[in-house]
Design a protein around this motif. Structure first.
Motif, mmCIF file in Angstrom:
data_model
loop_
_atom_site.group_PDB
_atom_site.id
_atom_site.type_symbol
_atom_site.label_atom_id
_atom_site.label_comp_id
_atom_site.label_asym_id
_atom_site.label_seq_id
_atom_site.Cartn_x
_atom_site.Cartn_y
_atom_site.Cartn_z
ATOM 1 N N VAL B 238 0.828 -1.178 0.227
ATOM 2 C CA VAL B 238 -0.188 -0.139 0.070
ATOM 3 C C VAL B 238 0.916 1.218 -0.003
ATOM 4 N N PHE B 239 2.042 1.334 0.898
ATOM 5 C CA PHE B 239 2.595 2.667 1.135
ATOM 6 C C PHE B 239 3.600 2.791 -0.191
ATOM 7 N N ASN B 240 3.997 1.719 -0.751
ATOM 8 C CA ASN B 240 4.715 1.699 -2.125
ATOM 9 C C ASN B 240 4.126 2.193 -3.287
ATOM 10 N N ASN B 241 2.614 1.744 -3.090
ATOM 11 C CA ASN B 241 1.670 2.269 -4.300
ATOM 12 C C ASN B 241 0.816 3.133 -3.947
ATOM 13 N N TYR B 242 1.172 4.097 -3.025
ATOM 14 C CA TYR B 242 -0.230 4.724 -2.417
ATOM 15 C C TYR B 242 -0.881 5.322 -3.352
ATOM 16 N N SER B 243 -0.458 5.711 -4.469
ATOM 17 C CA SER B 243 -1.489 6.469 -5.390
ATOM 18 C C SER B 243 -2.783 5.499 -5.806
ATOM 19 N N ALA B 425 5.548 6.905 5.642
ATOM 20 C CA ALA B 425 5.322 7.633 4.299
ATOM 21 C C ALA B 425 6.780 7.922 4.026
ATOM 22 N N SER B 426 7.083 7.743 2.540
ATOM 23 C CA SER B 426 8.256 8.060 2.065
ATOM 24 C C SER B 426 8.854 9.432 2.277
ATOM 25 N N ARG B 427 7.913 10.358 2.089
ATOM 26 C CA ARG B 427 8.409 11.881 2.512
ATOM 27 C C ARG B 427 6.976 12.516 3.048
ATOM 28 N N LEU B 428 7.291 13.709 3.505
ATOM 29 C CA LEU B 428 6.400 14.464 4.245
ATOM 30 C C LEU B 428 5.027 14.911 3.269
ATOM 31 N N LYS B 429 5.476 15.105 1.845
ATOM 32 C CA LYS B 429 4.443 15.478 0.968
ATOM 33 C C LYS B 429 3.468 14.166 0.842
ATOM 34 N N VAL B 430 4.192 12.992 0.639
ATOM 35 C CA VAL B 430 3.461 11.782 0.325
ATOM 36 C C VAL B 430 2.549 11.652 1.562
#
Lengths: 346, 528
Positions: B238-243, B425-430
């Protein structure tokens, strides 16, 4: 002292549970195309010193060499230990292992693997080693293969490799005492009744003037096989099953040269041979790569004839010690008819 | 060599065998050698950084002690005024020494861990003011456990400075304190006065202690391999393909990630503590049932306890008792008076605590925000505490009732889930994108129609995670009630105990996530 005994007992029970779970979790290869489990486990169940001929090689042999045909036509007792993707390295160890359980008189080695340079895929190693009994040969074979150390450990403890099968275990997996000799293999042979002609029709054995190269590794293991057989007084016969999609005249020439060097007979059944009566229309199961029952019986009949005439193998049909072979022949015939009916039905 | 590997188990078996057969005097040397072998296998030449830290804190601690002794001798028989002068002089020297130790060790950590992060941000700033210059990025490999042993190193010199512990005369004992192999990877962060004497004291083989150690390790392996790593399969997808995901899928992912990180971290700590227990060493507890916490402050007293304690001792207190903060206290009390007046200096000190907490976890803005997320929520809680009290009184809510305590635990858990989303999440924006995508009810049916079981894990895996979490919960509940489970088990009859032991061992072997996995399709007949 009491505590030492307690710890030892705990470890012993743990080891037994581990062993039982290993039997359950190791995959059982009982499919009719590639019955590795009954083929290999079944070999160990053969009565000691009753097998005279051993057929070794890759799936071309596994599906193309019929021990029951040799029995029916010549009374020769043979076993098919041709496993899929069997490299020359593996063939060497299969022969070595077999000679420890049977007094083999002749080894029939298919030379298709002479030109396979890459290692067998993991699954093929597993099919062979997971069904092979523990002993000096298996340890030596595992050491010789270029598996990584962690991977090698998983051959010692297969449960750590197959533990994740917990959600796909089937009833067959729980028959932990099941004997696999009466299953999808017939003295090691895989039976396929499908007919898919070789339609390409190109002359794959046309002489191009080329001679194929044999890798050093394969040369080494072919030499080891020759030496092993000579050391154990075993006759060696090299054959090449009809295989339109993998064989060529260049390969045949290379093996012929090697056969001459070692003074070994080589029968290449890709060339027209009188009396073989092979037909690419009816005798292949998958368009020219493997043989079906019809092709296997033709080829085996021819090889049996050679074995009887030149290698003087004994006819055991009148010997009551071999009575069980008649039962196996009956099972073979019955299932062959069923298979052929099914194939026609399709 | 990770702690969840056969190599690690073999390593422990060999080291413990040597440890127990060696004479008493050199047992601690066995631990030191084993620790350095372990470290060298994992970090090779980077072991040099550990050695630099060891030498630096050893020398500084010895220096601090010498200054103290010298000052005592000089003060003997002197007048009060002169004594004070000498004391101040000594204090200045000690401060310089401690500053040196902190600068060297934090400097190494900052250089190795934060160098690229700093470069990236300085470059962004330069770009913003249109200066055409870029700081280069370096390929840096972090030495194993540097974030942990640096904190231990600082705590040692500060404790010597404060007179809480004596400077160790033997540098190799300091080396063992910093390098003790089980705690290298994930802590817990030890304190010299609690750990060193245990490490150096010879411990003979004791059946029950070793047995308890192995039991704790097994429990850790169960949490890590059966629960955490299995939950991780869904979480990673899920987190690697969050979109591609939203709504309930994300909510389940955040919950599973929280379960994953708890089972993973606390499981590893159990393995570490169990390993240490085999050698007779009791490491500090790092987790005390954090999801029973009634508020965030309590959560952080129960979650990664040794980090929280370190931040309190070596960040919060020094800042709270610094001159700047004292002045701030006086001024804020004058201006605001009452509750707010007391709150401002606390807010000032706590900012640094949460900032360091955040950045310690990693060189990224998301980690800084992760720390500040807790800071902001803590401050809101503190600021509105009087208001909450009034509401509770007005509504006549029984704060001692089970329902209120349950509400408090759920509230804390929800806040923690928010923190975990940022953390994973990988980044704050993500993290923000993922957070926004939660608010849809369109796919709530996936919770029931089986689609959930096509995301990284199967329904069987889900059932195992749920059973695992229930077992963890029951164990936590019993521990919360003060029941020592291992003691309790040891009093049961042998058949029950053995079934339990075999149960957990074979559960780990079969249901643990390890090895290449079995994919029948990769084994299918190759047609050759």
């Amino acid at each position: 002292m009491k505590k030492i005994i307690r710890v030892a007992l705990f470890l012993l029970i743990g080891a037994i549970i581990f062993w039982v779970l290993t039997i359950i979790f190791v995959p059982k290869w009982i499919g009719k195309i590639d019955p590795a489990t009954p083929r290999i486990k079944g070999f160990y169940l053969e009565e000691k010193n009753t097998i005279d001929v051993l057929a070794v090689g890759n799936s071309d042999v596994g599906r193309g060499f019929s021990p029951i045909t040799l029995w029916n036509n010549y009374g020769i007792t043979s076993y098919n230990l041709g496993t899929s993707n069997q490299t020359m390295l593996l063939a060497y160890y299969v022969i070595k292992e077999a000679t420890e359980y049977q007094d083999i008189k002749t080894v029939v080695l298919d030379m298709d693997a002479t030109f396979v340079e890459k290692n067998a895929p993991e699954g093929e190693y597993r099919k062979l080693f997971d069904n092979m009994r523990w002993g000096k040969t298996k340890i030596e074979a595992l050491n010789e293969t270029d598996l990584e150390i962690d991977n090698k450990l998983s051959y010692v403890l297969p449960l750590i490799r197959f533990h994740s099968r917990w959600n796909e275990l089937e009833d067959d997996d729980f028959y932990i005492t099941k004997k696999y000799n009466k299953s999808t293999a017939y003295k090691g042979m895989a039976m396929s009744s499908e007919v898919k002609p070789y339609v390409d029709k190109k002359e794959y054995m046309k002489d191009t003037g080329e001679v194929a190269r044999i890798s050093e590794k394969n040369q080494l293991y072919i030499k080891k096989i020759v030496d092993l057989c000579r050391e154990k007084n075993i006759e060696l016969l090299w054959i090449e099953m009809p295989s339109a999609t993998s064989w060529s005249s260049a390969r045949s020439k290379a093996v012929q040269e090697l056969a001459k060097q070692y003074e070994i007979e080589f029968i290449d059944m890709n060339y027209p041979i009188p009396g073989l009566d092979f037909d690419w229309e009816s005798d292949t199961a998958d368009g020219g790569n493997h043989l079906n029952i019809s092709g296997a019986e033709k080829v085996s009949n021819y090889v049996g004839k050679v074995l009887q005439e030149k290698y003087h193998l004994e006819d055991h049909r009148q010997d009551p010690k071999y009575a069980s072979w008649y039962d196996e022949a009956k099972r073979y015939e019955k299932n062959k008819q069923l298979e052929q009916m099914n194939a026609k039905g399709k | 060599m990770t702690i969840v590997s056969l190599n690690f188990l073999a390593f422990i078996a060999i080291v413990s065998l040597i440890y127990f057969i060696m004479p008493k005097k050199i047992k601690w040397i066995v631990l030191l050698l084993a620790s350095y072998v372990y470290y060298f296998i994992s970090s090779k030449e980077l072991t040099g950084y550990l050695i630099i830290t060891t030498i630096s804190i050893y020398l500084v601690a010895r220096g601090l002690e010498k200054v103290d002794i010298k000052q005592k001798i000089e003060c003997e028989g002197k007048e009060r005024q002169l004594k004070k002068q000498l004391k101040n002089k000594a204090k200045k020297k000690k401060k310089l020494l401690i500053l040196f130790a902190v600068l060297v060790n934090v400097g190494i950590l900052v250089f190795l861990k934060y160098c690229n992060f700093l470069s990236e941000n300085i470059n962004n700033l330069l770009n913003l003011v249109k200066i055409n210059y870029e700081l280069p990025f370096r390929t840096i490999i972090l030495p194993l456990g540097i974030s942990y042993y640096t904190l231990q190193a600082i705590s040692y010199v500060v404790d010597v400075y404060r007179g809480k512990c004596k400077a160790e005369k033997n540098i190799f004992k300091v080396a063992l304190f910093l390098s003790f192999f089980p705690q290298m990877l994930e802590g817990p962060i030890g304190r010299f006065e609690e750990l060193s004497h245990q490490l150096c004291k010879p411990h003979e083989f004791e059946y029950n202690r070793v047995k308890f150690g192995i039991q704790l390790m097994l429990w850790g392996f169960f949490k890590k391999m059966v629960i955490a790593d299995r939950a991780g399969l869904y979480v990673n997808e899920v987190f690697n393909n969050y979109s591609q995901y939203s709504g309930i899928i994300i909510v389940v992912a955040v919950i599973l990630y929280t379960i994953q990180i708890y089972a993973d971290f606390s499981g590893c700590i159990d393995i570490v503590r169990g390993t240490s227990q085999i050698f007779g060493i009791n490491l500090a507890e790092n987790f005390k049932r954090p999801f029973f916490s009634k508020n965030i402050q309590e959560f952080w007293r129960r979650w990664h306890i040794t980090l929280g304690a370190w931040l309190r001792e070596y960040i919060f207190y020094p800042i709270s008792f610094s001159k700047a903060c004292m002045n701030l206290t006086v001024k804020s009390k004058k201006i605001f008076k009452g509750y707010i007046g007391n709150l401002i200096p606390a807010a000032f000190s706590l900012f640094f605590v949460w900032f360091v907490n955040g950045i310690w976890h990693g060189a990224s803005w998301k980690y800084i925000f992760y720390g500040l997320y807790y800071y902001i929520l803590t401050m809101i809680g503190m600021l509105f505490e009087p208001v909450f009290k009034i509401i509770i009184n007005k509504l006549k809510i029984n704060v001692n009732s089970f329902s209120y305590r349950l509400w408090q635990m759920i509230r804390t858990t929800i806040i923690v889930l928010g923190g975990m989303l940022i953390f994973r999440a990988s980044r704050l924006k993500v993290a923000w994108e993922i957070f926004k995508s939660i608010f849809t009810f369109e796919n709530i049916g996936k919770l029931f129609n089986g689609d959930l079981f096509r995301i990284g894990i199967t329904s069987g895996d889900f059932i195992i995670v749920v059973i695992g979490v229930v077992i963890m919960f029951v164990v936590s509940l019993l521990q919360e009630k003060g029941i020592n489970i291992r003691e309790k088990i040891s009093r049961q009859n042998v058949i029950f105990r053995w079934i339990l032991y075999y149960g957990i061992i074979f559960t780990i072997i079969i249901f643990g996530i390890y090895g290449p996995g079995y994919d029948a399709s990769s084994f299918i007949y190759g047609q050759f």
